[in-house]
Enzyme design. Structure first.
Site, PDB file in Angstrom:
ATOM      1  N   TYR A  39       0.862  -1.185   0.000  1.00  0.00           N
ATOM      2  CA  TYR A  39       0.000   0.000   0.000  1.00  0.00           C
ATOM      3  C   TYR A  39       0.896   1.232   0.000  1.00  0.00           C
ATOM      4  O   TYR A  39       1.908   1.254  -0.685  1.00  0.00           O
ATOM      5  CB  TYR A  39      -0.960  -0.065   1.197  1.00  0.00           C
ATOM      6  CG  TYR A  39      -2.145   0.852   1.053  1.00  0.00           C
ATOM      7  CD1 TYR A  39      -2.958   0.812  -0.075  1.00  0.00           C
ATOM      8  CD2 TYR A  39      -2.446   1.771   2.050  1.00  0.00           C
ATOM      9  CE1 TYR A  39      -4.039   1.661  -0.214  1.00  0.00           C
ATOM     10  CE2 TYR A  39      -3.535   2.624   1.926  1.00  0.00           C
ATOM     11  CZ  TYR A  39      -4.323   2.572   0.789  1.00  0.00           C
ATOM     12  OH  TYR A  39      -5.387   3.417   0.654  1.00  0.00           O
ATOM     13  N   LYS A  94     -20.234 -19.955  -9.924  1.00  0.00           N
ATOM     14  CA  LYS A  94     -19.554 -19.763 -11.207  1.00  0.00           C
ATOM     15  C   LYS A  94     -18.102 -19.357 -10.977  1.00  0.00           C
ATOM     16  O   LYS A  94     -17.190 -19.828 -11.657  1.00  0.00           O
ATOM     17  CB  LYS A  94     -20.280 -18.673 -11.998  1.00  0.00           C
ATOM     18  CG  LYS A  94     -19.917 -18.622 -13.466  1.00  0.00           C
ATOM     19  CD  LYS A  94     -20.796 -19.552 -14.260  1.00  0.00           C
ATOM     20  CE  LYS A  94     -20.589 -19.374 -15.741  1.00  0.00           C
ATOM     21  NZ  LYS A  94     -21.613 -20.041 -16.538  1.00  0.00           N
ATOM     22  N   ASP A 137     -27.238 -15.292 -16.379  1.00  0.00           N
ATOM     23  CA  ASP A 137     -28.614 -15.339 -15.878  1.00  0.00           C
ATOM     24  C   ASP A 137     -29.360 -14.022 -16.067  1.00  0.00           C
ATOM     25  O   ASP A 137     -29.964 -13.473 -15.135  1.00  0.00           O
ATOM     26  CB  ASP A 137     -28.621 -15.756 -14.405  1.00  0.00           C
ATOM     27  CG  ASP A 137     -28.199 -17.211 -14.227  1.00  0.00           C
ATOM     28  OD1 ASP A 137     -28.171 -17.936 -15.231  1.00  0.00           O
ATOM     29  OD2 ASP A 137     -27.904 -17.615 -13.091  1.00  0.00           O
ATOM     30  N   ASP A 162     -24.916 -18.200 -20.807  1.00  0.00           N
ATOM     31  CA  ASP A 162     -26.174 -18.920 -20.990  1.00  0.00           C
ATOM     32  C   ASP A 162     -26.487 -19.103 -22.474  1.00  0.00           C
ATOM     33  O   ASP A 162     -27.101 -20.096 -22.864  1.00  0.00           O
ATOM     34  CB  ASP A 162     -27.321 -18.170 -20.311  1.00  0.00           C
ATOM     35  CG  ASP A 162     -27.068 -17.982 -18.828  1.00  0.00           C
ATOM     36  OD1 ASP A 162     -27.079 -18.979 -18.104  1.00  0.00           O
ATOM     37  OD2 ASP A 162     -26.823 -16.841 -18.410  1.00  0.00           O
ATOM     38  N   ALA A 195     -37.117 -21.207 -27.641  1.00  0.00           N
ATOM     39  CA  ALA A 195     -36.643 -20.081 -28.443  1.00  0.00           C
ATOM     40  C   ALA A 195     -36.038 -19.001 -27.553  1.00  0.00           C
ATOM     41  O   ALA A 195     -36.132 -17.814 -27.844  1.00  0.00           O
ATOM     42  CB  ALA A 195     -37.791 -19.509 -29.277  1.00  0.00           C
ATOM     43  N   ASN A 286     -33.661 -29.349 -17.477  1.00  0.00           N
ATOM     44  CA  ASN A 286     -33.156 -29.851 -16.203  1.00  0.00           C
ATOM     45  C   ASN A 286     -34.112 -29.482 -15.071  1.00  0.00           C
ATOM     46  O   ASN A 286     -34.641 -28.371 -15.059  1.00  0.00           O
ATOM     47  CB  ASN A 286     -31.773 -29.242 -15.914  1.00  0.00           C
ATOM     48  CG  ASN A 286     -30.679 -30.282 -15.879  1.00  0.00           C
ATOM     49  OD1 ASN A 286     -30.934 -31.441 -15.586  1.00  0.00           O
ATOM     50  ND2 ASN A 286     -29.459 -29.862 -16.161  1.00  0.00           N
ATOM     51  N   ASN A 318     -21.850 -26.715 -19.341  1.00  0.00           N
ATOM     52  CA  ASN A 318     -21.139 -25.510 -19.762  1.00  0.00           C
ATOM     53  C   ASN A 318     -19.756 -25.368 -19.144  1.00  0.00           C
ATOM     54  O   ASN A 318     -18.936 -24.593 -19.643  1.00  0.00           O
ATOM     55  CB  ASN A 318     -21.972 -24.264 -19.434  1.00  0.00           C
ATOM     56  CG  ASN A 318     -23.095 -24.045 -20.417  1.00  0.00           C
ATOM     57  OD1 ASN A 318     -23.473 -24.962 -21.155  1.00  0.00           O
ATOM     58  ND2 ASN A 318     -23.654 -22.848 -20.445  1.00  0.00           N
TER      59      ASN A 318
END
Length: 450
Positions: A39, A94, A137, A162, A195, A286, A318
């Protein structure tokens, strides 16, 4: 999901230090001198160097290995719009996957904002902190505009996983499945049920691989995206058809490929039976697939099938993609994740599935000998070769397509560096560990102390 598992899930997140990730110092901090270097006053010189040469931020800070996982919580897993804070466990998860699979550091950022313009401005404002951004998401159709605009306005790799993660992994599986059944991608008829963001991205990537637009039929919850419908947004209008079909039952007749990103149980037995010979079915809803794996295998012995579940063969996961895609993009300081990089990742995954499988993978999945075929068209997430296979393919595609700001001259050294990141640099030790796990023994040391 049974009660015991749910209890374990709560305990996993709550016991000890709450959550799943933490920040760990990378430099010494035990002395007064260490602290003065970390620092003030020592930090001033790197700050001034970066002010003079902005590129030096990658030399003196963690930016080059830091990804933001950013969400507004509007489309969290199968839970829907639960809000930014409620989605935080997913974003932390994640981050954990980024770290353990590719040694990428993550800050999870939950943004309590659903207005597109305000969300984009927030992400842009904090973007100097990060070497890359993983959008997560965010519901459709907003996610398309958010990703597009951020990619246009920022010069770091950005990907909405996604959408593109699922597309990359299913593309790899599709390439291998087509090879197994002996069909060409330009000839096949594809039915896409769903879709949303992932379905749109999958379809676009399949077309880049050679699938013909006129051979693709897409459906949403109201049926086939047909030219006579007046309720379609601009994104869905890209995939309308004028064929005389309006339902899944009508569309599926004679189809070679079914991609389901929709709801469980929607693909009935008679529909599967009406598909072409040697059908390929990716039932990815799922936890309940569009058709049960056991049912599909019972009524079609010529099928190649994948699901989103780990308890069946050919899991579309994924985690096979995003850690290694960002790893490769960060390592060449790519300004974006483009189509060439996505295709390179898909093809690298498809090729890896044809290679002999390491013993530790067989042990992890309690099988004797995994081999390329109907039950193994995509690598397993525990395959230690993923990082040294996918990341270099992505990095090379970035260099070849002109979006890399750094180059890699020695690819063998780069692969070794990737292995070292995960402690995988000694193949003999990996084999010994795998053998010990397969046949564990108890060792007694008679003269040992402590």
């Amino acid at each position: 999901m049974d009660k015991l598992f749910r209890k374990d899930a709560f305990n996993y997140h709550a016991l000890g230090r709450p959550g799943k990730i933490e920040v760990v110092p990378t430099k010494p901090y035990s002395t007064q001198r260490d602290l003065s270097l970390a620092y003030t006053p020592g930090v001033a010189d790197p700050c001034l160097a970066i002010e003079k040469t902005p590129e030096d931020v990658y030399k003196y800070t963690a930016k080059g290995n830091l990804v933001a996982v950013i969400s507004n919580g509007t489309a969290v897993l199968g839970l829907g719009n639960i809000g930014a804070e409620a989605g935080k466990p997913v974003m932390e998860g994640k981050g954990l996957l980024f770290k353990i699979f590719a040694d990428v550091d993550v800050f999870d950022i939950e943004v309590d904002e659903t207005d597109i313009d305000k969300f984009i401005e927030t992400v842009k404002a904090i973007s100097p902190t990060f070497g890359g951004i993983n959008l997560e998401d965010i519901k459709a159709p907003e996610c398309f505009e958010i990703e597009r605009r951020l990619k246009e306005e920022l010069n770091i790799p950005i990907m909405h996983d996604d959408q593109h993660g699922t597309a990359i992994i299913t593309s790899a599986g599709l390439l291998n499945a087509l090879e197994i059944v002996g069909k060409k991608i330009e000839d096949i008829k594809i039915v896409v049920n769903g879709a949303g963001a992932a379905s749109i991205s999958c379809t676009q990537l399949y077309m880049r691989l050679g699938a013909k637009r006129e051979n693709i039929i897409m459906l949403d919850s109201r049926g086939v995206l047909h030219k006579d419908r007046t309720d379609l947004n601009e994104t869905k209008k890209q995939f309308v058809t004028d064929k005389p079909v309006h339902t899944l039952k009508e569309a599926i007749k004679g189809a070679d490929v079914f991609l389901g990103l929709s709801v469980g149980g929607i693909l009935k037995k008679d529909m599967l039976l009406s598909m072409a010979k040697k059908p390929i079915v990716f039932a990815l809803a799922n936890p309940t697939p569009e058709i049960a794996y056991d049912v599909a295998m019972e009524i079609r012995d010529d099928i190649v099938m994948a699901t989103g579940r780990s308890d069946y063969p050919n899991q579309i996961n994924n985690v096979l993609g995003f850690p290694f895609i960002f790893r490769g993009a960060l390592d060449v300081r790519a300004t974006e994740i483009n189509e060439e990089m996505k295709l390179a990742a898909s093809k690298a995954l498809a090729k890896l599935a044809k290679e002999p499988v390491p013993e530790e993978v067989n042990i992890a999945f309690k099988v004797a000998n995994l081999n390329f075929g109907r039950d193994y068209i995509i690598p397993k997430p525990t395959d230690p070769r993923l990082i040294e296979t996918v990341a270099p393919a992505v990095a090379k595609a970035a260099i070849d397509s002109g979006v890399a700001q750094k180059t890699i001259d020695n690819w063998s050294a780069y692969r070794e560096e990737l292995r070292k990141r995960l402690g995988l640099s000694n193949p003999l030790m990996r084999q010994m560990k795998a053998a010990c796990k397969r046949n564990p023994k108890r060792i007694v040391l008679t003269d040992a102390q402590d």
